[in-house]
Design an enzyme around this catalytic site. Structure first.
Site, short mmCIF file in Angstrom:
data_model
loop_
_atom_site.label_atom_id
_atom_site.label_comp_id
_atom_site.label_asym_id
_atom_site.label_seq_id
_atom_site.Cartn_x
_atom_site.Cartn_y
_atom_site.Cartn_z
N LYS A 1 0.87 -1.18 0.00
CA LYS A 1 0.00 0.00 0.00
C LYS A 1 0.90 1.22 0.00
O LYS A 1 1.54 1.54 1.01
CB LYS A 1 -0.92 -0.01 1.22
CG LYS A 1 -1.91 1.12 1.21
CD LYS A 1 -2.96 0.91 2.29
CE LYS A 1 -4.06 1.94 2.25
NZ LYS A 1 -3.64 3.32 2.19
N LYS B 1 -6.47 -7.97 -2.82
CA LYS B 1 -7.56 -7.86 -3.78
C LYS B 1 -7.93 -9.24 -4.28
O LYS B 1 -7.03 -10.00 -4.66
CB LYS B 1 -7.13 -7.00 -4.97
CG LYS B 1 -6.71 -5.60 -4.57
CD LYS B 1 -6.13 -4.82 -5.72
CE LYS B 1 -5.74 -3.44 -5.23
NZ LYS B 1 -5.04 -2.67 -6.27
N CYS C 1 -22.95 17.93 26.65
CA CYS C 1 -23.42 19.18 27.23
C CYS C 1 -24.94 19.20 27.07
O CYS C 1 -25.46 18.90 26.00
CB CYS C 1 -22.78 20.34 26.47
SG CYS C 1 -23.68 21.89 26.63
S1 IVH Z 1 -6.71 -0.09 -4.64
C1 IVH Z 1 -11.08 0.28 -5.50
N1 IVH Z 1 -4.14 -0.57 -4.35
O1 IVH Z 1 -4.89 3.56 -0.68
C2 IVH Z 1 -9.60 0.22 -5.37
N2 IVH Z 1 -5.01 1.42 -3.40
O2 IVH Z 1 -6.79 3.66 1.50
C3 IVH Z 1 -9.06 1.25 -4.46
N3 IVH Z 1 -3.35 2.82 -2.31
O3 IVH Z 1 -7.27 5.56 -2.31
C4 IVH Z 1 -7.61 1.41 -4.43
N4 IVH Z 1 -1.61 1.55 -2.72
O4 IVH Z 1 -4.78 5.92 -2.87
C5 IVH Z 1 -5.15 0.27 -4.08
N5 IVH Z 1 -1.89 -1.11 -4.20
C6 IVH Z 1 -2.89 -0.28 -3.94
C7 IVH Z 1 -2.69 0.93 -3.23
C8 IVH Z 1 -3.79 1.75 -2.98
C9 IVH Z 1 -2.02 2.68 -2.18
C10 IVH Z 1 -4.13 3.96 -1.79
C11 IVH Z 1 -5.11 4.56 -2.76
C12 IVH Z 1 -6.45 4.44 -2.10
C13 IVH Z 1 -6.05 4.34 -0.66
C14 IVH Z 1 -7.13 3.68 0.16
#
Ligand code: IVH
Length: 711
Positions: A128, A304, A441
């Site tokens: 990520k 995924k 409150c």
């Molecule tokens: S998949 C529907 N793959 O993480 C698919 N996101 O927390 C959505 N990100 O907005 C994204 N590395 O900016 C995907 N290998 C990766 C990723 C990744 C970083 C970021 C991306 C997303 C965020 C979500």
């Protein structure tokens, strides 16, 4: 401007020349201010130019130019980057914070897909990347446009900036009519350090971490600056495509990644194909071990589901895919001194204790505040003023105090006493309901803190998103009695200068900033229903819930009428614990996916309060509230219909059937009534099938439902 002649001494010719000069000059400063965000003169000097122009125009009305600065009210509203609507929204991901959460994710895939659940256990584990997500649009293989994620539906056009990244191919070989590639722009740790050294030497701003540096570089209005900053890219996903993903990218995520790489896009070489949860956990451990040695920041692993057909069946829940999850690395920690504890009052009156900390760097960011959540947390962790504490920060989440280092506690320290009254001037008693962690409150709408917080929420990004109206300004307007409820925002300009001096004369304001604020407010007179509902600040109604409500009811009128009816029913049956016992409108509300009794009760609570209704009605009168887009409505025979599923389905689980129906714009209810359009009957159906017959509601077999769903 001492070298210029006084207005009363100008003759016709000199006035004409002076108006020409001023028009050019003001245009020049407008551009610096609006488009480059880099003004060269102070607000005061700018105002002097505008006033001089007006004075000359007043003396020589015949000379007013067609491009006179006084006719361009406030100049263009800060254009910055053009907005881009994403054809396919850019989503976020759900989070897993440990192995347990991850096991639950794999189990959920099984539950949702039933007999095909086993095939979904094969996942791709990708690093990520901690950067900024972007979308790159290719038409006929040519790079056409690049955009930031923005709020997911609408981002900013950063085409020129992305073109300066040599990892963005300008032309793809043999590519499709339309291909949107998505990924992450980041800065390497090495480049980040070098950039900060250069910035420091030049006396310019240094960045807190590579992510901020990448964001600052990518969002430069001058693409030359972006080009001078070493940004890099990893791609891992896609948006709109001109044909089925399986044909364009392959049958699986794994195939898609290699297809993207073959086109020349940078993909991450550390991605792994995993055969199930154990292998997924092993991939996580090995990335965690490599993390420090990598030259880019990663903040976890994204898993995924590999097969794209299964991804399609799993679909989405509000803003995140069901077929993917982010497994976050543990938060970074640091030690510091807790100097004080103060109480913040939120928009719903919740009192949150906040720690004031001696500033400390946690994972590259300086932290001086941390949330202490609530009274019980303080007691449980025995947190005291003067303590040495461990703080942690995970991603964009507010920093937290993890624990106290008791060995270092000062001898004279005292336990923290949670206040019994609100810190506002009214000092209303603080109430805590039995079984609730949150203290509130009791001042409700009278509490000034709550009122200011409500206003802040109203103008915040996901709501009315009014630029240039920060907390400080709201508080000033509130204290002067100009802004007490949200509807008064829209009369602010009309009332300007009536009882108080005009805004442009206030300390810190000028002609331009006042005009810009009024223009920003005016621009929001037209607003989407979901933003409107979210902006009201009803407890438990966040962005996702507001969207569900907007989609279900479609228009402001329908929503208002439905909640009014539900509120009447609830008021007449306050003790009922089952929605169906309350009434039809209330039951319909509770039937919306992810909205239950407690959200419904909060909506009713809001609608029962006369003050809320008065503000609501005033807003409705002042605004143009656009109907919600019903997903794919019209294209499916199920759009707008209400369905009930009963019995056991063979082809898909009940959850999948429900999700599928909703993605086609249908509503799924739990019980059969005369408003039901179809009852889908699986094996061993019970009383609902019988009730459908009795009410004359159309009954569908599973095969008939599948036919309708795919037509
Ligand atoms: S998949 C529907 N793959 O993480 C698919 N996101 O927390 C959505 N990100 O907005 C994204 N590395 O900016 C995907 N290998 C990766 C990723 C990744 C970083 C970021 C991306 C997303 C965020 C979500």
């Amino acid at each position: 401007m001492s070298e210029t002649a006084a207005v009363e001494n100008l003759d016709q010719a000199a006035a004409e020349a002076e108006l020409e000069r001023l028009a050019g000059l003001i245009r020049h400063h407008d551009q610096l201010y609006h488009q480059k965000a880099a003004p060269e003169i102070s607000d005061g000097d700018y105002d002097a130019l505008v006033r001089r122009n007006q004075a000359i125009e007043a003396r020589f009305p015949d000379l007013v130019r067609a491009d006179s600065p006084s006719t361009r009210v406030g100049g263009p509203v800060a254009p910055g980057f053009a907005k881009v609507r994403h054809a396919v929204p850019m989503l976020s991901l759900g989070n897993a914070f440990g192995a347990e959460d991850l096991r639950e994710f794999f189990a959920r895939l099984e539950r949702f897909l039933g007999k095909d659940g086993a095939a979904a256990q094969e996942v791709v584990a990708e690093p990520k990347i901690d950067g900024l997500s972007v979308s790159l649009r290719y038409e006929q293989g040519r790079f056409q446009r690049g955009a930031t994620r923005g709020d997911g539906s609408e981002g900013e056009d950063i085409t020129a900036n992305l073109l300066s990244l040599d990892q963005v191919p300008a032309q793809l070989e043999g590519a499709q009519e339309l291909l949107e590639v998505r990924g992450e722009v980041y800065m390497t740790k090495t480049a980040f350090k070098a950039l900060n050294e250069r910035q420091a030497e030049a006396g310019q701003k240094v960045f807190a971490n590579p992510r901020n540096a990448a964001a600052g570089s990518l969002r430069q209005l001058d693409p030359k600056i972006t080009a001078a900053r070493p940004l890099r890219l990893f791609v891992y996903a896609w948006g709109a495509l001109s044909g089925p993903a399986e044909e364009i990218l392959g049958a699986t995520q794994w195939d898609a990644l290699s297809r993207l790489a073959a086109w020349g896009f940078p993909t991450n070489e550390r991605s792994r194909l995993c055969g199930g949860v154990e292998e997924a956990l092993a991939a996580y451990e090995s990335l965690a071990a490599e993390r420090a040695a990598l030259d880019y920041d990663i903040d976890g692993v994204v898993y995924k589901v590999n097969r794209l057909d299964l991804q399609a069946r799993l679909g989405f829940v509000s803003r995140a895919p069901r077929w993917a999850i982010a497994h976050k690395f543990p938060a970074e920690q640091a030690e510091t001194t807790l100097e004080d504890i103060f109480i913040q009052v939120g928009r719903t009156g919740a009192l949150t204790p906040v720690a004031a900390l001696a500033p400390v760097t946690v994972g590259g960011v300086v932290v001086s505040r941390a949330t202490l959540h609530n009274e019980d947390e303080i007691i449980r962790k025995d947190i005291r003023v003067g303590d040495q504490v461990v703080v942690q920060r995970a991603g964009d989440v507010i920093p937290q105090v993890v624990r106290v280092i008791e060995a270092q506690r000062p001898a004279d320290s005292q336990p923290f006493v949670f206040p019994k009254t609100c810190p506002c001037d009214l000092e209303s008693p603080v109430l805590r309901d039995a079984g609730e962690a949150v203290a509130r409150c009791s001042g409700e709408l009278a509490c000034p803190f709550q009122q200011v917080e409500k206003l802040r929420h109203f103008v915040s990004r996901g709501a009315f998103d009014i630029e240039g109206l920060g907390e400080k300004h709201i508080k000033a307007f509130f204290d002067k009695g100009l802004l007490r409820s949200a509807d008064q925002l829209f009369t602010l300009q009309a009332r300007d200068g009536q009882d108080l001096p005009p805004l442009k004369e206030w300390e810190g304001w000028g002609e331009r900033s006042a005009q810009n604020l009024f223009a920003a407010i005016e621009a929001r007179r037209a607003i989407a229903l979901e933003r409107f509902i979210y902006a009201l600040g009803i407890r438990q109604v966040g962005e996702a819930t507001a969207k569900l409500l907007a989609r279900r009811y479609g228009s402001l009128k329908a929503w208002h009428a439905a909640i009014t009816a539900a509120t009447e029913e609830r008021t007449a049956a306050p003790e009922a614990t089952k929605p169906a016992e309350v009434g039809e409108a209330f039951a319909t509300l509770c039937d919306i996916d992810q909205i239950g009794l407690s959200v419904a009760d909060e909506l009713c609570r809001f609608f029962r309060e006369p003050h809320n209704l008065a503000v609501l009605e005033a807003l409705e009168g002042a605004l143009e509230i656009a109907d919600a887009e019903v997903p794919k409505s019209g294209s499916s025979p199920l759009a707008g219909k209400t369905l009930v599923f009963t019995g056991t389905l063979e082809q898909m689980t009940r959850s999948e059937a429900k999700a599928r129906a909703e993605s086609l714009g249908a509503k799924v209810a739990g019980s059969v009534s005369k408003r039901t359009d179809f009852v889908v009957v699986g094996a061993d159906a019970g009383s609902k099938a019988a009730k459908a017959e009795a009410l004359g509601v159309t009954v569908l077999s599973e095969a008939e439902w599948l036919d309708l769903a795919s037509s």
